[in-house]
Design a protein around this motif. Structure first.
Motif, PDB file in Angstrom:
ATOM      1  N   ASP A  56      15.204  19.056   4.320  1.00 14.87           N
ATOM      2  CA  ASP A  56      14.070  19.513   4.121  1.00 14.87           C
ATOM      3  C   ASP A  56      13.688  20.271   2.698  1.00 14.87           C
ATOM      4  OD1 ASP A  56      15.263  21.825   4.822  1.00 14.87           O
ATOM      5  OD2 ASP A  56      13.361  22.359   6.138  1.00 14.87           O
ATOM      6  N   LEU A  57      14.774  20.662   1.954  1.00 17.08           N
ATOM      7  CA  LEU A  57      14.511  21.442   0.914  1.00 17.08           C
ATOM      8  C   LEU A  57      15.378  20.720  -0.184  1.00 17.08           C
ATOM      9  CD1 LEU A  57      14.307  25.097   1.812  1.00 17.08           C
ATOM     10  CD2 LEU A  57      12.722  23.744   1.133  1.00 17.08           C
ATOM     11  N   ASP A  58      15.366  19.312  -0.195  1.00 17.83           N
ATOM     12  CA  ASP A  58      16.114  18.621  -0.988  1.00 17.83           C
ATOM     13  C   ASP A  58      15.632  18.868  -2.478  1.00 17.83           C
ATOM     14  OD1 ASP A  58      17.010  16.471  -3.013  1.00 17.83           O
ATOM     15  OD2 ASP A  58      17.639  15.456  -1.110  1.00 17.83           O
ATOM     16  N   GLU A  59      16.304  19.139  -3.537  1.00 19.78           N
ATOM     17  CA  GLU A  59      15.982  19.728  -4.756  1.00 19.78           C
ATOM     18  C   GLU A  59      15.069  18.503  -5.435  1.00 19.78           C
ATOM     19  OE1 GLU A  59      20.081  18.652  -7.247  1.00 19.78           O
ATOM     20  OE2 GLU A  59      18.990  20.719  -7.373  1.00 19.78           O
ATOM     21  N   TYR A  60      15.334  17.465  -5.286  1.00 20.28           N
ATOM     22  CA  TYR A  60      14.849  16.360  -5.754  1.00 20.28           C
ATOM     23  C   TYR A  60      13.288  15.914  -5.254  1.00 20.28           C
ATOM     24  CZ  TYR A  60      19.401  14.889  -7.499  1.00 20.28           C
ATOM     25  OH  TYR A  60      20.640  14.777  -8.246  1.00 20.28           O
ATOM     26  N   VAL A  61      13.106  16.664  -4.067  1.00 11.82           N
ATOM     27  CA  VAL A  61      11.485  16.346  -3.712  1.00 11.82           C
ATOM     28  C   VAL A  61      10.594  17.108  -4.476  1.00 11.82           C
ATOM     29  CG1 VAL A  61      10.167  16.961  -1.629  1.00 11.82           C
ATOM     30  CG2 VAL A  61      12.419  16.428  -1.220  1.00 11.82           C
ATOM     31  N   TYR A  62      10.921  18.306  -5.062  1.00 11.75           N
ATOM     32  CA  TYR A  62      10.029  18.894  -6.152  1.00 11.75           C
ATOM     33  C   TYR A  62       9.828  17.830  -7.377  1.00 11.75           C
ATOM     34  CZ  TYR A  62      12.611  22.748  -3.620  1.00 11.75           C
ATOM     35  OH  TYR A  62      13.028  23.431  -2.777  1.00 11.75           O
ATOM     36  N   GLU A  63      10.740  17.369  -7.744  1.00  9.17           N
ATOM     37  CA  GLU A  63      10.607  16.314  -8.947  1.00  9.17           C
ATOM     38  C   GLU A  63       9.543  14.999  -8.531  1.00  9.17           C
ATOM     39  OE1 GLU A  63      10.903  17.198 -11.925  1.00  9.17           O
ATOM     40  OE2 GLU A  63      11.815  19.107 -11.348  1.00  9.17           O
ATOM     41  N   ALA A  64       9.985  14.751  -7.314  1.00 11.59           N
ATOM     42  CA  ALA A  64       9.400  13.467  -6.669  1.00 11.59           C
ATOM     43  C   ALA A  64       7.953  13.695  -6.619  1.00 11.59           C
ATOM     44  CB  ALA A  64      10.095  13.122  -5.529  1.00 11.59           C
TER      45      ALA A  64
ATOM     46  N   SER B 236       3.059  11.018  -2.545  1.00 11.79           N
ATOM     47  CA  SER B 236       2.114  11.423  -1.705  1.00 11.79           C
ATOM     48  C   SER B 236       2.779  12.388  -0.644  1.00 11.79           C
ATOM     49  CB  SER B 236       1.310  10.280  -1.325  1.00 11.79           C
ATOM     50  OG  SER B 236       0.737   9.659  -2.177  1.00 11.79           O
ATOM     51  N   GLY B 237       4.017  12.577  -0.754  1.00 15.18           N
ATOM     52  CA  GLY B 237       4.574  13.535   0.234  1.00 15.18           C
ATOM     53  C   GLY B 237       6.072  13.122   0.718  1.00 15.18           C
TER      54      GLY B 237
ATOM     55  N   ASP C 113       0.682  -1.283   0.032  1.00 14.57           N
ATOM     56  CA  ASP C 113       0.104  -0.050  -0.178  1.00 14.57           C
ATOM     57  C   ASP C 113       1.020   1.243  -0.163  1.00 14.57           C
ATOM     58  OD1 ASP C 113      -2.739  -1.439   0.381  1.00 14.57           O
ATOM     59  OD2 ASP C 113      -1.712  -2.009   2.415  1.00 14.57           O
ATOM     60  N   VAL C 114       2.022   1.213   0.588  1.00 11.94           N
ATOM     61  CA  VAL C 114       2.876   2.301   0.888  1.00 11.94           C
ATOM     62  C   VAL C 114       4.192   2.180   0.598  1.00 11.94           C
ATOM     63  CG1 VAL C 114       3.729   4.242   2.511  1.00 11.94           C
ATOM     64  CG2 VAL C 114       1.176   3.348   2.479  1.00 11.94           C
ATOM     65  N   LEU C 115       5.152   2.976  -0.086  1.00 16.21           N
ATOM     66  CA  LEU C 115       6.586   2.631  -0.291  1.00 16.21           C
ATOM     67  C   LEU C 115       7.187   3.818   0.343  1.00 16.21           C
ATOM     68  CD1 LEU C 115       9.302   1.557  -1.628  1.00 16.21           C
ATOM     69  CD2 LEU C 115       8.601   2.735  -3.666  1.00 16.21           C
ATOM     70  N   LEU C 116       8.018   3.597   1.335  1.00 18.83           N
ATOM     71  CA  LEU C 116       8.997   4.508   1.941  1.00 18.83           C
ATOM     72  C   LEU C 116      10.260   4.392   1.084  1.00 18.83           C
ATOM     73  CD1 LEU C 116       8.391   4.217   5.654  1.00 18.83           C
ATOM     74  CD2 LEU C 116       7.393   5.866   4.593  1.00 18.83           C
ATOM     75  N   LEU C 117      10.653   5.570   0.534  1.00 24.82           N
ATOM     76  CA  LEU C 117      11.494   5.520  -0.523  1.00 24.82           C
ATOM     77  C   LEU C 117      12.684   6.682  -0.311  1.00 24.82           C
ATOM     78  CD1 LEU C 117      12.319   4.175  -3.240  1.00 24.82           C
ATOM     79  CD2 LEU C 117      10.967   5.956  -4.420  1.00 24.82           C
TER      80      LEU C 117
ATOM     81  N   ALA D 230      -0.508   1.361  -7.875  1.00 25.40           N
ATOM     82  CA  ALA D 230      -1.721   2.158  -7.079  1.00 25.40           C
ATOM     83  C   ALA D 230      -0.951   2.355  -5.687  1.00 25.40           C
ATOM     84  CB  ALA D 230      -2.952   1.678  -6.838  1.00 25.40           C
ATOM     85  N   CYS D 231       0.288   1.958  -5.648  1.00 24.19           N
ATOM     86  CA  CYS D 231       1.104   2.128  -4.484  1.00 24.19           C
ATOM     87  C   CYS D 231       1.318   3.681  -3.944  1.00 24.19           C
ATOM     88  CB  CYS D 231       2.450   1.259  -4.263  1.00 24.19           C
ATOM     89  SG  CYS D 231       3.761   1.474  -2.942  1.00 24.19           S
ATOM     90  N   LYS D 232       1.370   4.039  -2.918  1.00 22.62           N
ATOM     91  CA  LYS D 232       1.456   5.571  -2.355  1.00 22.62           C
ATOM     92  C   LYS D 232       2.868   5.482  -1.992  1.00 22.62           C
ATOM     93  CE  LYS D 232      -2.874   6.757  -2.639  1.00 22.62           C
ATOM     94  NZ  LYS D 232      -3.284   7.715  -3.674  1.00 22.62           N
ATOM     95  N   VAL D 233       3.641   6.493  -2.579  1.00 22.09           N
ATOM     96  CA  VAL D 233       5.122   6.716  -2.403  1.00 22.09           C
ATOM     97  C   VAL D 233       5.238   7.970  -1.416  1.00 22.09           C
ATOM     98  CG1 VAL D 233       7.234   7.338  -3.244  1.00 22.09           C
ATOM     99  CG2 VAL D 233       5.703   5.789  -4.572  1.00 22.09           C
ATOM    100  N   VAL D 234       6.109   7.714  -0.482  1.00 22.85           N
ATOM    101  CA  VAL D 234       6.431   8.762   0.666  1.00 22.85           C
ATOM    102  C   VAL D 234       8.062   8.739   0.545  1.00 22.85           C
ATOM    103  CG1 VAL D 234       6.471   9.600   2.822  1.00 22.85           C
ATOM    104  CG2 VAL D 234       4.494   8.469   2.071  1.00 22.85           C
ATOM    105  N   MET D 235       8.503  10.089   0.147  1.00 17.49           N
ATOM    106  CA  MET D 235      10.080  10.165   0.025  1.00 17.49           C
ATOM    107  C   MET D 235      10.740  10.444   1.381  1.00 17.49           C
ATOM    108  SD  MET D 235       9.936   9.540  -3.401  1.00 17.49           S
ATOM    109  CE  MET D 235      11.596   9.724  -3.545  1.00 17.49           C
ATOM    110  N   LEU D 236      11.741   9.835   1.338  1.00 17.22           N
ATOM    111  CA  LEU D 236      12.695   9.848   2.617  1.00 17.22           C
ATOM    112  C   LEU D 236      13.816  10.783   2.280  1.00 17.22           C
ATOM    113  CD1 LEU D 236      12.456   6.361   3.991  1.00 17.22           C
ATOM    114  CD2 LEU D 236      11.309   8.315   4.933  1.00 17.22           C
TER     115      LEU D 236
END
Length: 222
Positions: free
Chosen positions: A85-93, A99-100, A50-54, A75-81
């Motif tokens: 807190d301002l990692d530029e890759y988060v924007y693209e993710a 999902s956050g 259901d969820v992937l912590l990535l 349909a797996c929800k992805v949460v980036m690790l």
């Protein structure tokens, strides 16, 4: 039914630590761990969690590429690790469909809460840092003239759905939106579902980005 989770991080201590915290919960099951992006994608395909912590920064295949593949194929929800807190890759993710995101120094209770929230179909929009990310996404996209989205895109929505989208962009939960609009929470869920379906959006995070891009909400507005 348990929330099925895959934990992907190239640091074994981080990966096992998160897994231990989640496994201690009666309603969460860690079905697999992965040490790189390729392993994460394979684990999602095999176990259908259901969820992937990535983790964002990993060898073989980075988290961004893995997020794109997982969000496009399942349909797996992805949460980036991330450590920053301002990692530029988060924007693209987020654009890829995540999902956050969570910082790796997240508190135990916040980690568990995040997994439950995302598994339930919501997104990690409450933290101030996430709202800042969304605003910065829009600023960057506009500066680069990369976004081709016009306000006419919202014309497919009813007036109440537009108002629901505006409140979503302010970070309100379904219950808070219901209170603001004087309707039931079930009605709000229907409005949110209609907004996502009509605009072709994956989840609430992408809805918030759309609200900013179309000018429905301006960065910094209350």
């Amino acid at each position: 039914m348990s929330v099925r989770v895959v934990v992907a991080d190239d640091q074994e201590l981080v990966r096992s630590g998160f897994s231990m915290i989640l496994e201690a919960q009666p309603d969460i099951e860690v079905v697999a761990e992965a040490g790189d992006g390729a392993e994460a994608v394979a684990a999602v395909e095999r176990y259908a969690p259901d969820v992937l912590l990535l983790d964002i920064r990993m060898p073989v295949m980075d988290g961004l590429d893995a997020a794109r593949r997982v969000c496009a194929r399942s349909a797996c929800k992805v949460v980036m690790l991330t450590t920053f807190d301002l990692d530029e890759y988060v924007y693209e993710a987020l654009y890829a469909g995540a999902s956050g995101f969570l910082l790796k120094d997240v508190r135990r209770d916040d980690l568990v809460h995040a997994v439950r929230v995302v598994a339930a179909g919501d997104s990690l929009l409450a933290p101030a840092v996430t709202r800042r990310l969304v605003a910065d996404i829009v600023r960057r996209r506009r500066e680069e003239a990369a976004a081709d989205v016009t306000p006419q895109r919202l014309e497919v929505l009813t007036a109440r759905e537009v108002e629901t989208l505006r409140l979503l962009a302010r970070g309100l939960s379904n219950s808070e939106i219901a209170t603001t609009l004087f309707v039931s929470e079930h009605t709000v869920k229907t409005h949110v579902s209609n907004v996502l379906g009509k605009l072709g959006l994956r989840d609430r995070v992408q809805a918030v980005i759309c609200a900013y891009e179309t000018g429905l909400v301006a960065p910094g507005s209350p």
